[in-house]
Design a protein around this motif. Structure first.
Motif, mmCIF file in Angstrom:
data_model
loop_
_atom_site.group_PDB
_atom_site.id
_atom_site.type_symbol
_atom_site.label_atom_id
_atom_site.label_comp_id
_atom_site.label_asym_id
_atom_site.label_seq_id
_atom_site.Cartn_x
_atom_site.Cartn_y
_atom_site.Cartn_z
ATOM 1 N N ILE A 37 0.839 -1.200 0.000
ATOM 2 C CA ILE A 37 0.000 0.000 0.000
ATOM 3 C C ILE A 37 0.875 1.251 0.000
ATOM 4 O O ILE A 37 0.578 2.231 -0.677
ATOM 5 C CB ILE A 37 -0.933 0.001 1.221
ATOM 6 C CG1 ILE A 37 -1.863 -1.217 1.177
ATOM 7 C CG2 ILE A 37 -1.765 1.282 1.274
ATOM 8 C CD1 ILE A 37 -2.702 -1.383 2.432
ATOM 9 N N ASP A 38 1.953 1.192 0.769
ATOM 10 C CA ASP A 38 2.880 2.328 0.843
ATOM 11 C C ASP A 38 4.283 1.778 1.028
ATOM 12 O O ASP A 38 4.468 0.702 1.619
ATOM 13 C CB ASP A 38 2.515 3.241 2.018
ATOM 14 C CG ASP A 38 3.428 4.462 2.111
ATOM 15 O OD1 ASP A 38 3.273 5.380 1.275
ATOM 16 O OD2 ASP A 38 4.299 4.487 3.002
ATOM 17 N N CYS A 93 6.582 2.601 2.986
ATOM 18 C CA CYS A 93 6.982 2.491 4.390
ATOM 19 C C CYS A 93 5.813 2.062 5.273
ATOM 20 O O CYS A 93 5.769 2.383 6.464
ATOM 21 C CB CYS A 93 7.579 3.804 4.884
ATOM 22 S SG CYS A 93 9.225 4.158 4.219
ATOM 23 N N SER A 94 4.843 1.368 4.697
ATOM 24 C CA SER A 94 3.700 0.823 5.416
ATOM 25 C C SER A 94 2.688 1.913 5.763
ATOM 26 O O SER A 94 2.892 3.094 5.479
ATOM 27 C CB SER A 94 4.153 0.091 6.683
ATOM 28 O OG SER A 94 3.101 -0.663 7.239
ATOM 29 N N VAL A 95 1.571 1.501 6.351
ATOM 30 C CA VAL A 95 0.521 2.430 6.757
ATOM 31 C C VAL A 95 0.092 2.134 8.186
ATOM 32 O O VAL A 95 0.192 1.005 8.658
ATOM 33 C CB VAL A 95 -0.720 2.356 5.825
ATOM 34 C CG1 VAL A 95 -0.380 2.808 4.426
ATOM 35 C CG2 VAL A 95 -1.304 0.940 5.812
ATOM 36 N N LYS A 144 -5.844 -0.967 4.417
ATOM 37 C CA LYS A 144 -6.512 0.157 3.778
ATOM 38 C C LYS A 144 -7.667 0.627 4.646
ATOM 39 O O LYS A 144 -8.337 -0.176 5.301
ATOM 40 C CB LYS A 144 -7.045 -0.255 2.400
ATOM 41 C CG LYS A 144 -5.983 -0.561 1.366
ATOM 42 C CD LYS A 144 -6.622 -0.963 0.047
ATOM 43 C CE LYS A 144 -5.574 -1.270 -1.005
ATOM 44 N NZ LYS A 144 -6.193 -1.686 -2.289
ATOM 45 N N LYS A 168 0.298 7.218 5.886
ATOM 46 C CA LYS A 168 1.421 6.599 5.189
ATOM 47 C C LYS A 168 2.740 6.826 5.917
ATOM 48 O O LYS A 168 3.079 7.952 6.276
ATOM 49 C CB LYS A 168 1.516 7.150 3.767
ATOM 50 C CG LYS A 168 0.331 6.793 2.892
ATOM 51 C CD LYS A 168 0.496 7.351 1.483
ATOM 52 C CE LYS A 168 -0.674 6.946 0.591
ATOM 53 N NZ LYS A 168 -0.521 7.462 -0.793
ATOM 54 N N SER A 178 5.616 6.695 4.585
ATOM 55 C CA SER A 178 6.519 7.459 3.730
ATOM 56 C C SER A 178 6.346 8.964 3.899
ATOM 57 O O SER A 178 7.198 9.744 3.466
ATOM 58 C CB SER A 178 6.294 7.086 2.261
ATOM 59 O OG SER A 178 4.969 7.416 1.862
ATOM 60 N N GLU A 179 5.233 9.375 4.538
ATOM 61 C CA GLU A 179 4.972 10.798 4.717
ATOM 62 C C GLU A 179 5.243 11.277 6.143
ATOM 63 O O GLU A 179 5.010 12.435 6.460
ATOM 64 C CB GLU A 179 3.514 11.101 4.325
ATOM 65 C CG GLU A 179 3.224 10.821 2.859
ATOM 66 C CD GLU A 179 1.770 11.045 2.494
ATOM 67 O OE1 GLU A 179 0.964 11.319 3.413
ATOM 68 O OE2 GLU A 179 1.430 10.927 1.298
ATOM 69 N N SER A 209 9.346 5.579 -2.649
ATOM 70 C CA SER A 209 8.435 4.689 -3.363
ATOM 71 C C SER A 209 9.025 3.283 -3.361
ATOM 72 O O SER A 209 10.228 3.095 -3.137
ATOM 73 C CB SER A 209 8.249 5.161 -4.805
ATOM 74 O OG SER A 209 9.479 5.071 -5.521
ATOM 75 N N GLU A 210 8.178 2.304 -3.614
ATOM 76 C CA GLU A 210 8.662 0.933 -3.706
ATOM 77 C C GLU A 210 9.678 0.807 -4.834
ATOM 78 O O GLU A 210 10.675 0.085 -4.720
ATOM 79 C CB GLU A 210 7.485 -0.019 -3.921
ATOM 80 C CG GLU A 210 7.872 -1.485 -4.007
ATOM 81 C CD GLU A 210 8.495 -2.030 -2.728
ATOM 82 O OE1 GLU A 210 9.101 -3.115 -2.796
ATOM 83 O OE2 GLU A 210 8.367 -1.391 -1.664
#
Length: 381
Positions: free
Chosen positions: A49-50, A52-54, A59, A77, A79-80, A121-122
């Motif tokens: 999904i992201d 760095c995971s969520v 979801k 997220k 990653s954010e 990103s992945e």
């Protein structure tokens, strides 16, 4: 047609060798080869999904498995997140990376980097897989003692091509559920809800897995780590695994599992919770599975060991985000955690100090041992 997870064109598995797999390795389950579309059957190919995971791990609105993460909204997220405290690695050297898990869903893992000035990103992480510097895995116990294991690596059919993924070394018990297996007539719909043992395997039978294990483990044969097997990792040193599946104070998880096709009966049974996920229905013991705040905080404790690998550090200095990605085989899950890393010249004064400290990272907590540069990654969701 679609597979059980709703995918129109699922990818054919690439990881099929029994010695590289971790669940139903010889396809003896009553459900056949039910792991064939799960992440570890094609390491690195499943899309997270992201990167760095969520928060909560699922979801938003998908199901009620995940627990709320204090200070975050489910689905946030990783990653954010704001960057955490940076850990330092020596350019061109080696570092220790360690992790622990709570429940043994099998499969394997990989460490990767993404330059911090790039979009997390992945794809970015897949462009920078880290190499294992040794074919050896180590198990570090709570008392600091270690056991050396020969790692089982997967190189064929992985993503990114040419990289190495490493199998999780502990076998679970030899049924789809991975625990409380018993020999008997096939019942239920198989997959990871079935406790029907694949066979009575005396060669791999253990006290908590009397019907045998998912795969043979040399550390059990030579007794270098006799407790190194099982499903609930907090219990590998004890005989508690039976309690996890059978339930406590009269609660029976197995009774709940048998009600997955009857929502009314499930919801009307004390201790059971009904969940729909990806079009499939599940009835779980509300106090024993991933429901509400019981998850992590009460039901599952930390593993009494960590898996230790030695990684080769790239020579290009700079700031990076580290990703540890675990592709499961028993479940259609990918677990990811991220941390902030800076690669510096090996002569930098930062490597002169010694000692250990806990530092907050974007993906959880990182245990940094200067000189050794070891990192323990613990997922935040």
């Amino acid at each position: 047609g679609k597979d059980a997870l709703g995918c129109d064109q699922p990818m054919a598995p690439t990881n099929n060798a029994p010695e590289k797999r971790t669940f139903n390795v010889n396809n003896q389950s009553v459900a056949g080869d039910w792991t064939r579309y799960f992440p570890w059957r094609a390491p690195g190919h499943a899309k997270p999904i992201d990167a760095c995971s969520v928060a909560s791990g699922f979801k938003v609105g998908e199901n009620s498995f995940g627990s709320a993460v204090t200070g975050f909204t489910n689905g946030d997220k990783g990653s954010e997140l704001e960057a955490g405290t940076t850990s330092y690695w020596p350019a061109g050297g080696t570092v220790e990376a360690t992790f622990g898990i709570l429940v043994n869903h099998g499969g394997g893992y990989q460490y990767r980097l993404c330059p911090k000035d790039s979009t997390l990103s992945e794809e970015c992480f897949q462009n920078n897989p880290l190499s294992f510097a040794s074919s050896e895995q180590r198990i570090r116990k709570e008392d600091g003692t270690e056991v050396k294991l020969q790692a089982v690596d997967v190189l064929d059919g992985v993503k990114p091509a040419g990289s190495t993924w490493r199998r999780f070394p502990l076998p679970a018990c030899n049924c789809d559920a991975g625990t409380q297996c018993s020999v008997g007539a096939a019942s239920g719909k198989g997959s990871y809800s079935s406790n029907v043992a694949y066979e009575q395997n005396a060669a791999t039978a253990q006290s908590k897995c009397p019907t045998g294990l998912q795969f043979p483990a040399p550390h059990l044969t030579d007794q270098s780590w006799p407790e190194g097997y099982g499903y609930y990792m907090e219990d590998i040193n004890t005989e508690k695994s039976a309690e996890k599946s059978e339930g406590k104070s009269g609660d029976s998880s197995n009774n709940c599992k048998g009600l997955s096709e009857d929502k009314t009966l499930c919801e009307g049974t004390a201790g059971c919770a009904y969940i729909t996920k990806s079009g499939a229905n599940y009835c779980y013991s509300a106090s024993k599975r991933r429901v509400g705040e019981d998850y992590l905080s009460q039901e599952y404790g930390a593993a009494p060991f960590a898996v230790v690998d030695t990684l080769t550090v790239p020579t290009v200095k700079g700031q990076y985000v580290l990703s540890w990605r675990w592709d499961c085989e028993q479940t259609p899950q990918i677990w990811i955690t991220c941390a902030d890393i800076e690669i510096k010249d090996a002569s930098d004064p930062v490597f002169v100090s010694s000692g250990a400290m806990l530092k907050k990272s974007r993906g959880g907590w990182v245990l940094v041992v200067l000189l050794g540069s070891a990192a323990v990654l613990r997922r935040w969701d």
